[in-house]
Design a protein around this motif. Structure first.
Motif, mmCIF file in Angstrom:
data_model
loop_
_atom_site.group_PDB
_atom_site.id
_atom_site.type_symbol
_atom_site.label_atom_id
_atom_site.label_comp_id
_atom_site.label_asym_id
_atom_site.label_seq_id
_atom_site.Cartn_x
_atom_site.Cartn_y
_atom_site.Cartn_z
ATOM 1 N N ASP A 50 0.819 -1.203 0.000
ATOM 2 C CA ASP A 50 0.000 0.000 0.000
ATOM 3 C C ASP A 50 0.862 1.267 0.000
ATOM 4 N N GLY A 51 2.065 1.186 0.544
ATOM 5 C CA GLY A 51 2.910 2.370 0.642
ATOM 6 C C GLY A 51 3.944 2.472 -0.460
ATOM 7 N N CYS A 52 3.732 1.773 -1.574
ATOM 8 C CA CYS A 52 4.730 1.789 -2.651
ATOM 9 C C CYS A 52 4.367 2.775 -3.754
ATOM 10 N N GLN A 53 5.388 3.421 -4.289
ATOM 11 C CA GLN A 53 5.244 4.186 -5.519
ATOM 12 C C GLN A 53 6.121 3.506 -6.558
ATOM 13 N N THR A 54 5.474 2.974 -7.597
ATOM 14 C CA THR A 54 6.213 2.264 -8.641
ATOM 15 C C THR A 54 5.958 2.942 -9.990
ATOM 16 N N LEU A 55 7.004 3.019 -10.797
ATOM 17 C CA LEU A 55 6.890 3.615 -12.128
ATOM 18 C C LEU A 55 7.762 2.827 -13.088
ATOM 19 N N ALA A 56 7.160 2.348 -14.177
ATOM 20 C CA ALA A 56 7.875 1.650 -15.229
ATOM 21 C C ALA A 56 7.621 2.360 -16.550
ATOM 22 N N SER A 57 8.697 2.749 -17.226
ATOM 23 C CA SER A 57 8.577 3.494 -18.484
ATOM 24 C C SER A 57 9.455 2.832 -19.537
ATOM 25 N N ALA A 58 8.830 2.408 -20.638
ATOM 26 C CA ALA A 58 9.559 1.758 -21.725
ATOM 27 C C ALA A 58 9.413 2.587 -22.995
ATOM 28 N N TYR A 59 10.556 2.903 -23.610
ATOM 29 C CA TYR A 59 10.580 3.680 -24.853
ATOM 30 C C TYR A 59 11.412 2.903 -25.875
ATOM 31 N N GLN A 60 10.812 2.626 -27.000
ATOM 32 C CA GLN A 60 11.489 1.874 -28.060
ATOM 33 C C GLN A 60 11.504 2.720 -29.340
ATOM 34 N N PHE A 61 12.693 3.034 -29.813
ATOM 35 C CA PHE A 61 12.870 3.841 -31.020
ATOM 36 C C PHE A 61 13.335 2.923 -32.146
ATOM 37 N N VAL A 62 12.536 2.801 -33.195
ATOM 38 C CA VAL A 62 12.889 1.957 -34.339
ATOM 39 C C VAL A 62 13.325 2.861 -35.493
ATOM 40 N N VAL A 63 14.595 2.739 -35.882
ATOM 41 C CA VAL A 63 15.164 3.541 -36.956
ATOM 42 C C VAL A 63 15.265 2.663 -38.200
ATOM 43 N N SER A 64 14.495 2.999 -39.238
ATOM 44 C CA SER A 64 14.465 2.218 -40.475
ATOM 45 C C SER A 64 15.058 3.038 -41.616
ATOM 46 N N THR A 65 16.054 2.460 -42.285
ATOM 47 C CA THR A 65 16.681 3.131 -43.427
ATOM 48 C C THR A 65 16.852 2.125 -44.567
ATOM 49 N N PRO A 66 16.888 2.599 -45.804
ATOM 50 C CA PRO A 66 17.069 1.668 -46.929
ATOM 51 C C PRO A 66 18.469 1.067 -46.988
ATOM 52 N N ARG A 67 19.458 1.805 -46.494
ATOM 53 C CA ARG A 67 20.845 1.338 -46.514
ATOM 54 C C ARG A 67 21.435 1.454 -45.102
ATOM 55 N N PRO A 68 22.349 0.545 -44.728
ATOM 56 C CA PRO A 68 22.961 0.627 -43.391
ATOM 57 C C PRO A 68 23.790 1.900 -43.245
ATOM 58 N N PHE A 69 23.809 2.425 -42.024
ATOM 59 C CA PHE A 69 24.682 3.560 -41.733
ATOM 60 C C PHE A 69 25.010 3.547 -40.246
ATOM 61 N N ALA A 70 26.101 4.186 -39.886
ATOM 62 C CA ALA A 70 26.546 4.235 -38.496
ATOM 63 C C ALA A 70 26.304 5.618 -37.917
ATOM 64 N N LEU A 71 26.032 5.665 -36.622
ATOM 65 C CA LEU A 71 25.852 6.945 -35.951
ATOM 66 C C LEU A 71 27.181 7.685 -35.890
ATOM 67 N N SER A 72 27.122 8.971 -36.121
ATOM 68 C CA SER A 72 28.330 9.788 -36.083
ATOM 69 C C SER A 72 28.762 10.031 -34.634
ATOM 70 N N LYS A 73 29.990 10.510 -34.485
ATOM 71 C CA LYS A 73 30.503 10.843 -33.153
ATOM 72 C C LYS A 73 29.642 11.916 -32.502
ATOM 73 N N GLU A 74 29.207 12.885 -33.307
ATOM 74 C CA GLU A 74 28.351 13.953 -32.776
ATOM 75 C C GLU A 74 27.018 13.401 -32.270
ATOM 76 N N THR A 75 26.398 12.504 -33.040
ATOM 77 C CA THR A 75 25.124 11.914 -32.621
ATOM 78 C C THR A 75 25.291 11.103 -31.347
ATOM 79 N N LYS A 76 26.359 10.308 -31.270
ATOM 80 C CA LYS A 76 26.617 9.522 -30.060
ATOM 81 C C LYS A 76 26.801 10.437 -28.846
ATOM 82 N N GLY A 77 27.466 11.572 -29.073
ATOM 83 C CA GLY A 77 27.663 12.517 -27.976
ATOM 84 C C GLY A 77 26.351 13.117 -27.490
ATOM 85 N N ARG A 78 25.465 13.431 -28.430
ATOM 86 C CA ARG A 78 24.153 13.987 -28.048
ATOM 87 C C ARG A 78 23.337 12.949 -27.280
#
Length: 223
Positions: free
Chosen positions: A131-159
């Motif tokens: 009765d005295g519990c506060q519980t919070l579960a949050s799930a976020y799933q980001f699906v990135v779809s592209t026609p050709r493979p690509f890698a995240l840049s250093k700038e994007t990884k930093g952000r």
């Protein structure tokens, strides 16, 4: 008093992972996982499970966990990806409060023109005689779809690493559940913007690059 039970799921990951953008000691880092097929460029089947789990009880009144993981699959023909946040509160009372917070952000990157994807995203807040519990579960799933493979840049990884640091600070804060949800939602919006900026520079093809967000929040009490 309430009791909610849900089954656990298990999966095997066939990937090699490296850690980048590590946070301070004791906090999880932004993880990037790159399967061998992503390096060779061969189309393959992708499988991934990411889960964040927290438990608060009479012995450990507070447990706050978070994660942000990047899965880079390269070119695929089928994919099964699951992201899950589970927050459990057990046996606390209104005079002996407990707080359990689990937040999981999963970024899935896959390329191909006709990908068959099964994406599952769940957030489960579970109270067992608490009765005295506060519980919070949050799930976020980001699906990135592209026609050709690509890698995240250093700038994007930093952000992304900067957003992850702020997510970690929020998770460990004492904000009310409603305020915490709103702040984490704001960070999720930033992640979406960063990924959209990244795919705008991805190799072009017949299929337009896209970023899709799946969001599932669960909390107790609900307000």
């Amino acid at each position: 008093m309430s009791q909610h039970r849900k089954p656990r799921t298990h999966s095997v990951l066939t990937q090699r992972a490296i850690r980048v953008g590590l946070l301070a000691a004791g906090a999880a880092g932004l993880a990037t996982a790159v399967p061998a097929q992503a390096v060779t460029g061969t189309a393959h089947s992708a499988v991934a499970l990411d889960r964040t789990y927290s438990r608060a009880d009479v012995l450990h009144h507070k447990d706050m966990k978070q994660s942000m993981t990047v899965r880079q699959f390269g070119e695929v023909h089928t994919g099964t990806v699951r992201n899950q946040a589970t927050a459990l509160g057990v046996g606390c009372s209104v005079d002996d409060h407990c707080r359990s917070v689990a937040i999981s952000m999963q970024i899935v990157m896959m390329a191909g023109e006709h990908v068959h994807l099964n994406a599952i995203n769940r957030g489960d807040a579970i109270n067992q005689y608490c009765d005295g519990c506060q519980t919070l579960a949050s799930a976020y799933q980001f699906v990135v779809s592209t026609p050709r493979p690509f890698a995240l840049s250093k700038e994007t990884k930093g952000r992304l690493a900067d957003i992850h640091r702020r997510l970690d600070a929020l998770t460990r804060s004492t904000l009310r559940a409603t305020d915490l949800k709103a702040r984490v939602d704001s960070l999720a919006a930033e992640v979406t913007a960063v990924l959209r900026d990244a795919v705008a520079k991805a190799p072009k093809g017949p299929v337009r690059p896209n970023v899709t967000l799946h969001r599932h929040l669960d909390g107790w009490p609900a307000h």
